[in-house]
Design an enzyme around this catalytic site. Sequence first.
Site, PDB file in Angstrom:
ATOM      1  N   SER A 297      -8.933   1.937 -14.159  1.00  0.00           N
ATOM      2  CA  SER A 297      -8.834   0.490 -14.295  1.00  0.00           C
ATOM      3  C   SER A 297      -7.427   0.060 -14.719  1.00  0.00           C
ATOM      4  O   SER A 297      -6.480   0.241 -13.970  1.00  0.00           O
ATOM      5  CB  SER A 297      -9.906  -0.003 -15.274  1.00  0.00           C
ATOM      6  OG  SER A 297     -10.024  -1.402 -15.243  1.00  0.00           O
ATOM      7  N   ASP A 308       4.617   2.340  -7.239  1.00  0.00           N
ATOM      8  CA  ASP A 308       4.992   1.492  -6.113  1.00  0.00           C
ATOM      9  C   ASP A 308       6.441   1.018  -6.203  1.00  0.00           C
ATOM     10  O   ASP A 308       7.109   0.820  -5.180  1.00  0.00           O
ATOM     11  CB  ASP A 308       4.051   0.288  -6.021  1.00  0.00           C
ATOM     12  CG  ASP A 308       2.737   0.633  -5.335  1.00  0.00           C
ATOM     13  OD1 ASP A 308       2.590   1.791  -4.890  1.00  0.00           O
ATOM     14  OD2 ASP A 308       1.861  -0.249  -5.260  1.00  0.00           O
ATOM     15  N   LYS A 322     -10.993   2.667 -10.119  1.00  0.00           N
ATOM     16  CA  LYS A 322     -11.773   1.465 -10.450  1.00  0.00           C
ATOM     17  C   LYS A 322     -10.859   0.252 -10.341  1.00  0.00           C
ATOM     18  O   LYS A 322     -10.016   0.016 -11.207  1.00  0.00           O
ATOM     19  CB  LYS A 322     -12.367   1.551 -11.853  1.00  0.00           C
ATOM     20  CG  LYS A 322     -13.277   0.368 -12.188  1.00  0.00           C
ATOM     21  CD  LYS A 322     -13.906   0.519 -13.566  1.00  0.00           C
ATOM     22  CE  LYS A 322     -14.915  -0.603 -13.834  1.00  0.00           C
ATOM     23  NZ  LYS A 322     -14.314  -1.944 -13.840  1.00  0.00           N
TER      24      LYS A 322
END
Length: 552
Positions: A297, A308, A322
């Site tokens: 999460s 990224d 999640k």
Amino acid sequence: MGRRIGLLATLALLLAAPALLLGQSAVKTKPRGERSIAYWSKLLADMALALRDGYMEEINIDQIFTDAADGMLNNLDPYSILLTAEDHESLKESTSGKYEGIGIDIDVRDGEVTVIAPLDGTPAARLGFRPGDKIIRIDDTPTANLNNAEINRLVRGKAGSKVKLTIRRPGFEFPMDYWVERAVIEVHPVRYAGMIDGTIGYVRIAKFGEGTEREMRAAVSSLQSQGCKSLILDLRANGGGLLDQAIATANIFLPKDRLVVYTQGKSVATMRRYETPAEPLFPTGDLVVLVDSGTASASEIVAGSLQDWDRGVILGHTTYGKGLVQNVIEWPNSDHALKLTTSKYYIPSGRSIQKPERAYKNGNGNVVADKGDRKLYNTENGRKVYGGGGISPDVESASEQLNPIEFNLTRENLFFQFAVQYVADHPQTPRDFAVSDQLIEEFRRFVDSRNFRYQTNLEHLVAELEATAEAERKSAALAKDLLSLQKAIEREKQHDFDSARDYIRSTLRREILHARFGETGVYEQIITKEDPVVLQAVELIKDRSRYRSLLK
């Protein structure tokens, strides 16, 4: 909450019951089209009145409506649930202050209650619970068809009381019982920060709760004052928490106005972008982020956004996956609330971190198989990454596999019990003490005095073979062979303790340090000096050419 009624069964009951109970003609339904919410609301209320007034026994109206609400949600995703006031309070407690329980994050995945991660320093962590363990029974209650709120209600309880959890662990064929004593669980997000090797610092975040940003900034600032130029950020077994704290943590490493995460659902209202609001505290130093299958999460958002933007190297194992957003909807004068999945999280490359869930029925009653999103995406530097399956590490780490004696010594809490007694007898134990062969033999005698018994998978299979032989009246014919097999197994088990000496040595040292110096002692002497994944991260930072090449 009682027996659940599936959505279709619930609607069928709503249609049929008034006629059955009151002797009226059957309710006529429209052949086509979708009826209004007002229609169904009135029918539900009329039915409840009919049940209350006409059923042959007394009706618990609260239970009827609770079951009906559960039926409405039962075929949706596993995170959309009806919360009682107690459930709602427990949800808030898990990220702030303290609560009474065993210190474990759980999730319903593929219809099974799955351990996301045990919280550092809690009973669940001390007994060796691991990400991926399946809880199949709590005391005498099977967990099948229970939701997260119901599971938490069963697991939590007064400190000092015990709860029995039956778990099934990947790699172990048969379930095992854990007796876990509940305790007061204090939520401290940053568990430890310290220097490792010259200019390399280490920070462990166990949870994204209230105060994470404050504690994290203080920790990084302190390390910088000690000469920290490179950092290891440990997010292993971090089950997530508050989104705003995750964004603030990412902002320590990412420049101002960088996208961290965005949400998107079916309505425009669910589309939101979350960017870094301030200048970073640690903008350029080398960064290695440790993750595993218990990283979930909010912690996946931090790891994924850093990956990224090519801000750091991700080391470990693929994370939990999640990436669904839940909002809690509250109503005035109601002691219930609705936790509803409204959208998905997407990290800067555009990929979702959500792993495929079980098939479920959508609002039209159609079965939907969530296949995830394994499409190819690119980081800022053009590196290839994939969506829809958690965050895959840039560098894999080795996995630790426990054999049955190691697993059971931990499960029976024998290391902890021995350590408490040892420290009581040796109160001046230094931080740098070593576990001698003599101490291991002392532990062996302690284990024997506790009548320690355990079964290997092979023993379970032999027991099943004996039962089958008896059922088929072949016991006498196979008695000699079975006895010979049992003796051979016992001989092998005599060697198990010696084959596990390395694990026993390291675990004894960890538990004795914890009993003597607390969690800080464990991090200072073991995690930052002996943990193989941390040592792998240190070597990666020192290998400048490899570190840079991984981010190209």
